[in-house]
Enzyme design. Structure first.
Site, mmCIF file in Angstrom:
data_model
loop_
_atom_site.group_PDB
_atom_site.id
_atom_site.type_symbol
_atom_site.label_atom_id
_atom_site.label_comp_id
_atom_site.label_asym_id
_atom_site.label_seq_id
_atom_site.Cartn_x
_atom_site.Cartn_y
_atom_site.Cartn_z
ATOM 1 N N CYS A 1 -0.899 4.212 2.238
ATOM 2 C CA CYS A 1 -0.468 3.495 3.470
ATOM 3 C C CYS A 1 0.943 4.465 3.923
ATOM 4 O O CYS A 1 1.494 4.185 5.076
ATOM 5 C CB CYS A 1 -1.056 2.260 4.145
ATOM 6 S SG CYS A 1 -2.167 1.822 3.980
ATOM 7 N N ASP A 2 1.987 3.678 3.147
ATOM 8 C CA ASP A 2 3.741 3.578 3.792
ATOM 9 C C ASP A 2 4.528 4.488 3.031
ATOM 10 O O ASP A 2 5.719 4.413 3.204
ATOM 11 C CB ASP A 2 3.794 2.106 3.567
ATOM 12 C CG ASP A 2 3.097 1.046 4.611
ATOM 13 O OD1 ASP A 2 2.626 1.609 5.267
ATOM 14 O OD2 ASP A 2 2.992 -0.006 4.160
ATOM 15 N N CYS B 1 0.240 -1.280 0.025
ATOM 16 C CA CYS B 1 -0.068 0.262 0.157
ATOM 17 C C CYS B 1 0.963 1.397 -0.536
ATOM 18 O O CYS B 1 1.183 1.531 0.568
ATOM 19 C CB CYS B 1 -0.476 0.232 0.877
ATOM 20 S SG CYS B 1 -1.986 1.364 1.564
#
Length: 321
Positions: free
Chosen positions: A137-138, A134
């Site tokens: 997300c990261d 992701c």
């Protein structure tokens, strides 16, 4: 055989939010945790984009807090995996772990979508330690660092382009010389000066140093020779698979397998069955959007059980998605 008003399948942000709302409505939901209680967020480290946590929160901690909150209001949990379901009549019947059967007047499906993995050595051990599925997300954690993105479709081009906001450079790794991505997405990636290419190579193993990703070993498909691509982050972008096989086609799915819902609601094509989270959302796949859809599902279930099954779910001109 246990019988319940509401059964919720899955304990990611969508399922747990649905459990909180359903429990507060005194519906006493039973929640099937799945093989990965907490969902994909339990595989991440710090979460910085979930509202209310200015200093970030660890993924497992956020999921544990949600679970405790649902329990506080009366939700009960069953460890296991939904392996079969009979949605032909109410009460619906769900089989867990191929042996335990439950009945429910209403069903919320929040079984999520699993990221497809490469299946190579070192990959699973280094998830959350440099391996990610992701970018949204990261990506922030890889500021000014070199990153690899594995994949050749639109999602890989999109993730690679997004990651250039943070990384010093992004190299797209693909097993063929030709990409599967649409022409527009390919051109966008090729015109980005931060994006490099490693084509016609097959990933072999993820290498690490001090417990973190250090390189990806690849094999040249023409010469058969192996080489290493140094990196501090490896993003696998080869697609997601919604966890819907246990439904055996009893609700309408799209061509990939995501559950179709009606209008702006969480209602499926089976009356009394609702869906939320990544199992019906191929676009956003964020913790906060999943949680919001879990709230909708619980509220839709409450209305349904009160006798509002005649409600026109297609109140949006957008129709089913």
């Amino acid at each position: 055989m246990e019988r319940h008003q509401v059964m919720i399948l899955g304990t990611g942000p969508a399922g747990l939010t649905a459990a909180i709302y359903a429990a507060r409505a005194n519906l006493k939901p039973v929640v099937v945790e799945g093989n990965e209680p907490g969902g994909q967020l339990t595989l991440t480290t710090e979460i910085e984009n979930f509202p209310g946590f200015p200093d970030a929160i660890m993924g497992p901690e956020l999921m544990d807090n949600m679970r405790k909150q649902a329990e506080r209001f009366g939700a009960t949990f069953v460890h296991g995996w939904a392996t079969a379901a009979d949605l032909s009549k109410r009460p619906f019947r769900v089989t867990v772990n191929d042996e335990d059967e439950y009945e429910a007047e209403a069903l919320i499906i929040s079984t999520g979508a699993s990221a497809k993995m490469l299946g190579i050595a070192g990959e699973s051990e280094l998830i959350g330690r440099g391996v990610s599925t992701c970018a949204t997300c990261d990506g922030f954690f890889f500021r000014n660092r070199p990153i690899l993105v594995v994949g050749g479709g639109d999602s890989a081009m999109e993730e690679a382009t997004f990651l250039t906001k943070f990384a010093s450079e992004v190299t797209i790794v693909h097993r063929r010389n030709e990409l599967r991505a649409s022409k527009v997405m390919q051109e966008r990636a090729r015109n980005n000066p931060k994006i490099k290419w490693a084509l016609n190579v097959t990933p072999v193993s993820v290498q690490s140093q001090d417990g973190k990703v250090s390189a990806l070993e690849v094999k040249d498909n023409e010469t058969g020779e192996t080489r290493t691509l140094p990196t501090e982050g490896l993003f696998v972008a080869i697609g997601h698979q919604p966890n819907t096989t246990f439904l055996n086609g009893q609700v309408e799915l799209d061509s990939v397998g995501y559950i179709k819902t009606q209008g702006v609601s969480s209602a499926t094509t089976v009356e009394g069955v609702f869906a939320c989270g990544d199992v019906m959302d191929p676009h956003y796949r964020q913790a906060i959007t999943a949680a919001g859809s879990g709230c909708k599902a619980a509220m839709d279930v409450e209305k349904f059980l009160e006798g509002s099954s005649s409600h026109d779910w297609s109140m949006s001109s957008a129709g089913a998605h």
